[in-house]
Design a protein around this motif. Structure first.
Motif, PDB file in Angstrom:
ATOM      1  N   VAL A 247       0.829  -1.195   0.000  1.00  0.00           N
ATOM      2  CA  VAL A 247       0.000   0.000   0.000  1.00  0.00           C
ATOM      3  C   VAL A 247       0.872   1.257   0.000  1.00  0.00           C
ATOM      4  O   VAL A 247       0.586   2.229  -0.718  1.00  0.00           O
ATOM      5  CB  VAL A 247      -0.951  -0.003   1.218  1.00  0.00           C
ATOM      6  CG1 VAL A 247      -1.666   1.338   1.351  1.00  0.00           C
ATOM      7  CG2 VAL A 247      -1.973  -1.130   1.088  1.00  0.00           C
ATOM      8  N   ALA A 248       1.944   1.236   0.788  1.00  0.00           N
ATOM      9  CA  ALA A 248       2.847   2.388   0.838  1.00  0.00           C
ATOM     10  C   ALA A 248       3.475   2.644  -0.527  1.00  0.00           C
ATOM     11  O   ALA A 248       3.614   3.795  -0.966  1.00  0.00           O
ATOM     12  CB  ALA A 248       3.924   2.166   1.887  1.00  0.00           C
ATOM     13  N   ALA A 249       3.851   1.568  -1.226  1.00  0.00           N
ATOM     14  CA  ALA A 249       4.442   1.716  -2.553  1.00  0.00           C
ATOM     15  C   ALA A 249       3.427   2.285  -3.536  1.00  0.00           C
ATOM     16  O   ALA A 249       3.752   3.120  -4.389  1.00  0.00           O
ATOM     17  CB  ALA A 249       4.968   0.368  -3.041  1.00  0.00           C
ATOM     18  N   ALA A 250       2.179   1.847  -3.422  1.00  0.00           N
ATOM     19  CA  ALA A 250       1.129   2.371  -4.301  1.00  0.00           C
ATOM     20  C   ALA A 250       0.886   3.851  -4.023  1.00  0.00           C
ATOM     21  O   ALA A 250       0.693   4.652  -4.947  1.00  0.00           O
ATOM     22  CB  ALA A 250      -0.161   1.576  -4.100  1.00  0.00           C
ATOM     23  N   ALA A 251       0.923   4.229  -2.742  1.00  0.00           N
ATOM     24  CA  ALA A 251       0.700   5.631  -2.373  1.00  0.00           C
ATOM     25  C   ALA A 251       1.750   6.540  -3.001  1.00  0.00           C
ATOM     26  O   ALA A 251       1.459   7.684  -3.364  1.00  0.00           O
ATOM     27  CB  ALA A 251       0.704   5.781  -0.856  1.00  0.00           C
ATOM     28  N   GLU A 252       2.955   6.034  -3.149  1.00  0.00           N
ATOM     29  CA  GLU A 252       4.027   6.833  -3.752  1.00  0.00           C
ATOM     30  C   GLU A 252       3.749   7.140  -5.215  1.00  0.00           C
ATOM     31  O   GLU A 252       4.271   8.111  -5.761  1.00  0.00           O
ATOM     32  CB  GLU A 252       5.359   6.085  -3.625  1.00  0.00           C
ATOM     33  CG  GLU A 252       5.909   6.007  -2.210  1.00  0.00           C
ATOM     34  CD  GLU A 252       6.321   7.372  -1.685  1.00  0.00           C
ATOM     35  OE1 GLU A 252       6.755   8.224  -2.495  1.00  0.00           O
ATOM     36  OE2 GLU A 252       6.192   7.588  -0.472  1.00  0.00           O
ATOM     37  N   ARG A 253       2.913   6.336  -5.868  1.00  0.00           N
ATOM     38  CA  ARG A 253       2.633   6.532  -7.285  1.00  0.00           C
ATOM     39  C   ARG A 253       1.422   7.437  -7.529  1.00  0.00           C
ATOM     40  O   ARG A 253       1.111   7.748  -8.671  1.00  0.00           O
ATOM     41  CB  ARG A 253       2.401   5.172  -7.962  1.00  0.00           C
ATOM     42  CG  ARG A 253       3.564   4.202  -7.811  1.00  0.00           C
ATOM     43  CD  ARG A 253       3.497   3.056  -8.793  1.00  0.00           C
ATOM     44  NE  ARG A 253       2.306   2.249  -8.703  1.00  0.00           N
ATOM     45  CZ  ARG A 253       2.137   1.222  -7.864  1.00  0.00           C
ATOM     46  NH1 ARG A 253       3.102   0.910  -7.000  1.00  0.00           N
ATOM     47  NH2 ARG A 253       1.020   0.516  -7.861  1.00  0.00           N
ATOM     48  N   LEU A 254       0.749   7.837  -6.467  1.00  0.00           N
ATOM     49  CA  LEU A 254      -0.414   8.714  -6.602  1.00  0.00           C
ATOM     50  C   LEU A 254       0.010  10.168  -6.768  1.00  0.00           C
ATOM     51  O   LEU A 254       0.987  10.610  -6.165  1.00  0.00           O
ATOM     52  CB  LEU A 254      -1.301   8.596  -5.351  1.00  0.00           C
ATOM     53  CG  LEU A 254      -2.144   7.321  -5.229  1.00  0.00           C
ATOM     54  CD1 LEU A 254      -2.676   7.182  -3.809  1.00  0.00           C
ATOM     55  CD2 LEU A 254      -3.299   7.350  -6.226  1.00  0.00           C
ATOM     56  N   ASP A 255      -0.739  10.910  -7.569  1.00  0.00           N
ATOM     57  CA  ASP A 255      -0.460  12.340  -7.703  1.00  0.00           C
ATOM     58  C   ASP A 255      -1.655  13.133  -7.176  1.00  0.00           C
ATOM     59  O   ASP A 255      -2.669  12.577  -6.756  1.00  0.00           O
ATOM     60  CB  ASP A 255      -0.130  12.713  -9.150  1.00  0.00           C
ATOM     61  CG  ASP A 255      -1.263  12.374 -10.124  1.00  0.00           C
ATOM     62  OD1 ASP A 255      -2.441  12.457  -9.733  1.00  0.00           O
ATOM     63  OD2 ASP A 255      -0.958  12.030 -11.290  1.00  0.00           O
TER      64      ASP A 255
END
Length: 237
Positions: free
Chosen positions: A69-77
């Motif tokens: 989830v943390a890795a996915a959050a990094e890809r959000l703009d």
């Protein structure tokens, strides 16, 4: 609908592992439940009807779940995540009353929930990310979020002859799955006719989730067996 009513269950040995027995609630799997978030969902809290079940933080299943989830959050703009700056500044992890790690709650709902006043997509920002990237949401959302309202339980069973096996149970995550507080939810989807309006059964609409939970071979056997037993879930009419 009432929580307790007659159901049809089946058991079979996992074709991929003779030491695993899958126990499945056929009544639930053959129901026509579907998520109606944003399509008439009253929400579990009547004071926040637009927030669905996102008024609570999502508990992480384990470290891998949290890291994904943390890795996915990094890809959000900013165009996809309304509270991106808040999440960046204060983090995405919070704790419940007992100290368990979960997604952070901000202003009464999950930090990943895009509110209705957001110019971007309403609902889960992690779900929106999956759509943009052409992924299934189970690759970006916390485990508990993409599984709900399917419930998987494990149990070690000892037969009368002393042999053992692992039972994997697949069924409905009804309001009791939330603990004692589940009885106080203002509304809950799995037992409501409002949410049993899909064109196909949970068995088919939740194929990706079920494969992730029990494996491809077990899922194929589950489909074969369920198609021969079509019990009606009361909420599906």
């Amino acid at each position: 609908m009432a929580l307790d009513f007659p159901r049809t269950w089946l058991e079979f040995t996992d074709p991929a592992d003779p030491d695993v027995v899958v126990r499945a609630d056929v009544t639930w799997l053959m129901s026509r439940w579907t998520c109606i978030f944003g399509r008439g969902c009253p929400g579990i809290d009547a004071q926040r009807p637009d927030d669905g079940c996102c008024v609570y933080g999502a508990h992480f299943a384990d470290d891998d779940d949290e890291s994904r989830v943390a890795a996915a959050a990094e890809r959000l703009d900013d165009s996809e995540w309304q509270l991106r700056r808040t999440g960046r500044r204060g983090g995405i992890v919070g704790h419940d009353d007992e100290g368990a790690r979960q997604t952070r709650v901000v202003d009464g709902a999950c930090v990943f929930l895009n509110r209705t006043d957001f110019d971007g997509p309403h609902g889960c920002a992690l779900h929106a990310l999956a759509v943009r990237e052409g992924r299934h949401p189970l690759e970006t959302k916390p485990d508990v979020c993409w599984q709900l309202p399917i419930r998987r339980d494990f149990r070690d069973v000892t037969r009368p002859d002393g042999s053992t096996y692992t039972e994997v149970s697949i069924g409905e995550f009804d309001r009791r799955g939330w603990g004692a507080g589940g009885h106080h939810l203002d509304w809950y989807c799995s037992g409501s006719p409002l949410a049993h309006v899909a064109a196909a059964s949970v068995l088919h609409t939740s194929r990706a989730e079920l494969v992730a939970l029990i494996g491809q071979e077990a899922y194929e056997e589950l489909v074969r067996l369920c198609e021969h037993a079509r019990p009606a879930h009361p909420a599906s009419g």
